[in-house]
Design an enzyme around this catalytic site. Sequence first.
Site, PDB file in Angstrom:
ATOM      1  N   GLY A  86       3.861  -7.832  -5.630  1.00  0.00           N
ATOM      2  CA  GLY A  86       3.774  -6.388  -5.463  1.00  0.00           C
ATOM      3  C   GLY A  86       4.740  -5.617  -6.337  1.00  0.00           C
ATOM      4  O   GLY A  86       5.560  -6.200  -7.056  1.00  0.00           O
ATOM      5  N   LEU A  87       4.623  -4.296  -6.258  1.00  0.00           N
ATOM      6  CA  LEU A  87       5.434  -3.402  -7.077  1.00  0.00           C
ATOM      7  C   LEU A  87       6.578  -2.819  -6.243  1.00  0.00           C
ATOM      8  O   LEU A  87       7.171  -3.520  -5.438  1.00  0.00           O
ATOM      9  CB  LEU A  87       4.532  -2.312  -7.661  1.00  0.00           C
ATOM     10  CG  LEU A  87       3.469  -2.824  -8.662  1.00  0.00           C
ATOM     11  CD1 LEU A  87       2.433  -1.747  -8.936  1.00  0.00           C
ATOM     12  CD2 LEU A  87       4.113  -3.294  -9.952  1.00  0.00           C
ATOM     13  N   PHE A  90       9.632   0.944  -0.290  1.00  0.00           N
ATOM     14  CA  PHE A  90      10.844   1.373   0.403  1.00  0.00           C
ATOM     15  C   PHE A  90      10.930   0.712   1.769  1.00  0.00           C
ATOM     16  O   PHE A  90       9.917   0.535   2.453  1.00  0.00           O
ATOM     17  CB  PHE A  90      10.835   2.897   0.582  1.00  0.00           C
ATOM     18  CG  PHE A  90      11.926   3.403   1.488  1.00  0.00           C
ATOM     19  CD1 PHE A  90      13.225   3.539   1.030  1.00  0.00           C
ATOM     20  CD2 PHE A  90      11.658   3.723   2.813  1.00  0.00           C
ATOM     21  CE1 PHE A  90      14.239   3.975   1.871  1.00  0.00           C
ATOM     22  CE2 PHE A  90      12.660   4.166   3.664  1.00  0.00           C
ATOM     23  CZ  PHE A  90      13.958   4.292   3.180  1.00  0.00           C
ATOM     24  N   HIS A  91      12.145   0.330   2.156  1.00  0.00           N
ATOM     25  CA  HIS A  91      12.424  -0.127   3.516  1.00  0.00           C
ATOM     26  C   HIS A  91      13.559   0.723   4.065  1.00  0.00           C
ATOM     27  O   HIS A  91      14.523   1.017   3.341  1.00  0.00           O
ATOM     28  CB  HIS A  91      12.852  -1.592   3.544  1.00  0.00           C
ATOM     29  CG  HIS A  91      11.800  -2.536   3.051  1.00  0.00           C
ATOM     30  ND1 HIS A  91      10.538  -2.576   3.576  1.00  0.00           N
ATOM     31  CD2 HIS A  91      11.832  -3.478   2.078  1.00  0.00           C
ATOM     32  CE1 HIS A  91       9.829  -3.504   2.947  1.00  0.00           C
ATOM     33  NE2 HIS A  91      10.586  -4.059   2.037  1.00  0.00           N
ATOM     34  N   ILE A 155       2.530  -5.174   2.711  1.00  0.00           N
ATOM     35  CA  ILE A 155       2.595  -6.630   2.698  1.00  0.00           C
ATOM     36  C   ILE A 155       3.033  -7.099   1.321  1.00  0.00           C
ATOM     37  O   ILE A 155       2.476  -6.669   0.308  1.00  0.00           O
ATOM     38  CB  ILE A 155       1.228  -7.264   3.042  1.00  0.00           C
ATOM     39  CG1 ILE A 155       0.769  -6.857   4.437  1.00  0.00           C
ATOM     40  CG2 ILE A 155       1.303  -8.791   2.953  1.00  0.00           C
ATOM     41  CD1 ILE A 155      -0.625  -7.362   4.797  1.00  0.00           C
ATOM     42  N   GLY A 156       4.022  -7.959   1.287  1.00  0.00           N
ATOM     43  CA  GLY A 156       4.460  -8.579   0.037  1.00  0.00           C
ATOM     44  C   GLY A 156       5.058  -9.933   0.359  1.00  0.00           C
ATOM     45  O   GLY A 156       5.974 -10.023   1.180  1.00  0.00           O
ATOM     46  N   GLY A 167       7.289 -10.662   3.637  1.00  0.00           N
ATOM     47  CA  GLY A 167       6.354 -10.467   4.742  1.00  0.00           C
ATOM     48  C   GLY A 167       5.776  -9.085   4.848  1.00  0.00           C
ATOM     49  O   GLY A 167       5.194  -8.564   3.899  1.00  0.00           O
ATOM     50  N   CYS A 185       3.955   0.860  -4.195  1.00  0.00           N
ATOM     51  CA  CYS A 185       3.064  -0.226  -4.621  1.00  0.00           C
ATOM     52  C   CYS A 185       2.210   0.166  -5.823  1.00  0.00           C
ATOM     53  O   CYS A 185       1.178  -0.450  -6.088  1.00  0.00           O
ATOM     54  CB  CYS A 185       2.186  -0.706  -3.467  1.00  0.00           C
ATOM     55  SG  CYS A 185       3.158  -1.295  -2.055  1.00  0.00           S
TER      56      CYS A 185
END
Length: 225
Positions: A86-87, A90-91, A155-156, A167, A185
């Site tokens: 993935g690209l 943010f978390h 999801i990644g 996850g 993403c």
Amino acid sequence: MKPLVRVLSLNQMSYQKTYNIQMQVMAKIKELLNKGINSVTDNTLILVEHKPVYTIGIRSKPYEDPLLERRLRTLGADFVHTNRGGLITFHGLGQLVAYPILYLPSFDLNNSIKCYVRRLESTIIDLCKEFGVKSSTMDGLPGVWVANDRKIAAIGIHCSQYVTCHGIAINCNVDLKWFQEIIPCGITDKTVTSLSNELKRDVNINEVMPKLLKSFQTNFNCNFQ
């Protein structure tokens, strides 16, 4: 016999510290496999809420710009390169992140990464259903979506020797303004949403976590230690 999965709740923790824990669990499983021990007892589901961080995956070239990293850091977020697919994403606080560190042959997944991702998607969709939020996947686009234009969960993953890491990230009551600073993403014509945004009430991580565990246990046909 159903596979056992250890649940490890880390509460609030920085992305880098959590990543280090992921790598330690993954290395332990691989060590046993390399010794010819195929009965894995260290399958682990890590649950965590991160402090604000922007992460980029292996397709990082469009984001390898020191000015971009500097700008995002000035917002009060960390910036981390990862080995997940993935690209950029943010978390942050108000987002429930789950990292399954699983040996795929322990589960009824035909040792297939594609099947594994489908189970993750189903886990999120069933979770959303518990809240009365209808969600689905979209062909060619990662994650789980509401009304085909609002991403509610990302999801990644990464997989090595059939052992998974990274996850899913489910937006509970995260501040959606963080996502406005990037193109999540790499998808330009969609937006990001949360359970709180969809239900017009505050839905926090403590409310979502037991429903996520229930959905994961059902979709992966496992027992929790």
